[in-house]
Motif scaffolding. Sequence first.
Motif, PDB file in Angstrom:
ATOM      1  N   ALA A  61      99.056  48.548  14.453  1.00  0.00           N
ATOM      2  CA  ALA A  61     100.094  47.829  13.707  1.00  0.00           C
ATOM      3  C   ALA A  61     101.183  47.299  14.643  1.00  0.00           C
ATOM      4  CB  ALA A  61     100.700  48.739  12.650  1.00  0.00           C
ATOM      5  N   ALA A  62     101.372  47.987  15.759  1.00  0.00           N
ATOM      6  CA  ALA A  62     102.359  47.550  16.745  1.00  0.00           C
ATOM      7  C   ALA A  62     101.819  46.433  17.629  1.00  0.00           C
ATOM      8  CB  ALA A  62     102.801  48.737  17.596  1.00  0.00           C
ATOM      9  N   GLY A  63     100.537  46.079  17.447  1.00  0.00           N
ATOM     10  CA  GLY A  63      99.965  44.964  18.188  1.00  0.00           C
ATOM     11  C   GLY A  63      99.027  45.339  19.319  1.00  0.00           C
ATOM     12  N   ALA A  64      98.755  46.613  19.503  1.00  0.00           N
ATOM     13  CA  ALA A  64      97.856  47.049  20.578  1.00  0.00           C
ATOM     14  C   ALA A  64      96.411  46.725  20.210  1.00  0.00           C
ATOM     15  CB  ALA A  64      98.007  48.549  20.816  1.00  0.00           C
ATOM     16  N   ARG A 108      95.319  54.563  25.888  1.00  0.00           N
ATOM     17  CA  ARG A 108      96.530  55.361  25.647  1.00  0.00           C
ATOM     18  C   ARG A 108      96.224  56.694  24.974  1.00  0.00           C
ATOM     19  NH1 ARG A 108     101.283  51.627  23.356  1.00  0.00           N
ATOM     20  NH2 ARG A 108     102.347  53.627  23.499  1.00  0.00           N
ATOM     21  N   ARG A 142      97.658  57.737  14.647  1.00  0.00           N
ATOM     22  CA  ARG A 142      98.119  57.145  15.903  1.00  0.00           C
ATOM     23  C   ARG A 142      97.397  55.832  16.191  1.00  0.00           C
ATOM     24  NH1 ARG A 142      98.430  62.719  19.371  1.00  0.00           N
ATOM     25  NH2 ARG A 142     100.416  63.388  18.515  1.00  0.00           N
ATOM     26  N   LEU A 173      96.041  42.259  10.517  1.00  0.00           N
ATOM     27  CA  LEU A 173      95.995  42.749  11.887  1.00  0.00           C
ATOM     28  C   LEU A 173      94.965  41.986  12.701  1.00  0.00           C
ATOM     29  CD1 LEU A 173      97.213  44.903  13.703  1.00  0.00           C
ATOM     30  CD2 LEU A 173      95.326  46.370  13.089  1.00  0.00           C
ATOM     31  N   GLU A 208      93.463  48.931  24.633  1.00  0.00           N
ATOM     32  CA  GLU A 208      94.748  49.563  24.936  1.00  0.00           C
ATOM     33  C   GLU A 208      94.903  50.878  24.165  1.00  0.00           C
ATOM     34  OE1 GLU A 208      99.547  48.819  24.581  1.00  0.00           O
ATOM     35  OE2 GLU A 208      98.193  47.137  24.199  1.00  0.00           O
ATOM     36  N   ILE A 209      94.530  50.859  22.895  1.00  0.00           N
ATOM     37  CA  ILE A 209      94.599  52.071  22.084  1.00  0.00           C
ATOM     38  C   ILE A 209      93.710  53.155  22.684  1.00  0.00           C
ATOM     39  CG2 ILE A 209      94.022  53.079  19.837  1.00  0.00           C
ATOM     40  CD1 ILE A 209      94.773  50.324  18.611  1.00  0.00           C
ATOM     41  N   LEU A 259      98.872  53.218  13.819  1.00  0.00           N
ATOM     42  CA  LEU A 259     100.233  52.852  14.199  1.00  0.00           C
ATOM     43  C   LEU A 259     100.260  51.984  15.455  1.00  0.00           C
ATOM     44  CD1 LEU A 259     102.111  56.193  13.465  1.00  0.00           C
ATOM     45  CD2 LEU A 259     102.320  54.020  12.231  1.00  0.00           C
ATOM     46  N   LEU A 260      99.446  52.313  16.438  1.00  0.00           N
ATOM     47  CA  LEU A 260      99.383  51.488  17.639  1.00  0.00           C
ATOM     48  C   LEU A 260      98.830  50.098  17.327  1.00  0.00           C
ATOM     49  CD1 LEU A 260      98.167  54.096  20.274  1.00  0.00           C
ATOM     50  CD2 LEU A 260     100.352  52.880  20.267  1.00  0.00           C
ATOM     51  N   ARG A 302      90.423  51.317  12.917  1.00  0.00           N
ATOM     52  CA  ARG A 302      91.145  50.094  12.532  1.00  0.00           C
ATOM     53  C   ARG A 302      90.424  49.416  11.386  1.00  0.00           C
ATOM     54  NH1 ARG A 302      93.478  46.677  17.460  1.00  0.00           N
ATOM     55  NH2 ARG A 302      93.472  45.186  15.771  1.00  0.00           N
TER      56      ARG A 302
END
Length: 66
Positions: A12-15, A23, A6, A47, A19-20, A9-10, A35
């Motif tokens: 990679a989505a730009g978070a 969440r 998770r 990234l 923020e990660i 993936l977050l 990361r």
Amino acid sequence: MVLRARIVLLAAAGAGNSEIAGRLSICEDTARKWRRRYWGQRPGRALRRSATRAAPRVPHCGGGPG
């Protein structure tokens, strides 16, 4: 392992790390650690890294000549 996936993936989505962490209800250092570990293993990593960053270090296997 699900938590690590998770985080990646977050990311990679730009978070970002904060923020990660928010969440997933984890410490920001935990997000940062996974990361780094994941993206440090991949040759095509992009990234949020600057172009001026030094090349990744290659671990020393010990031994030496002889």
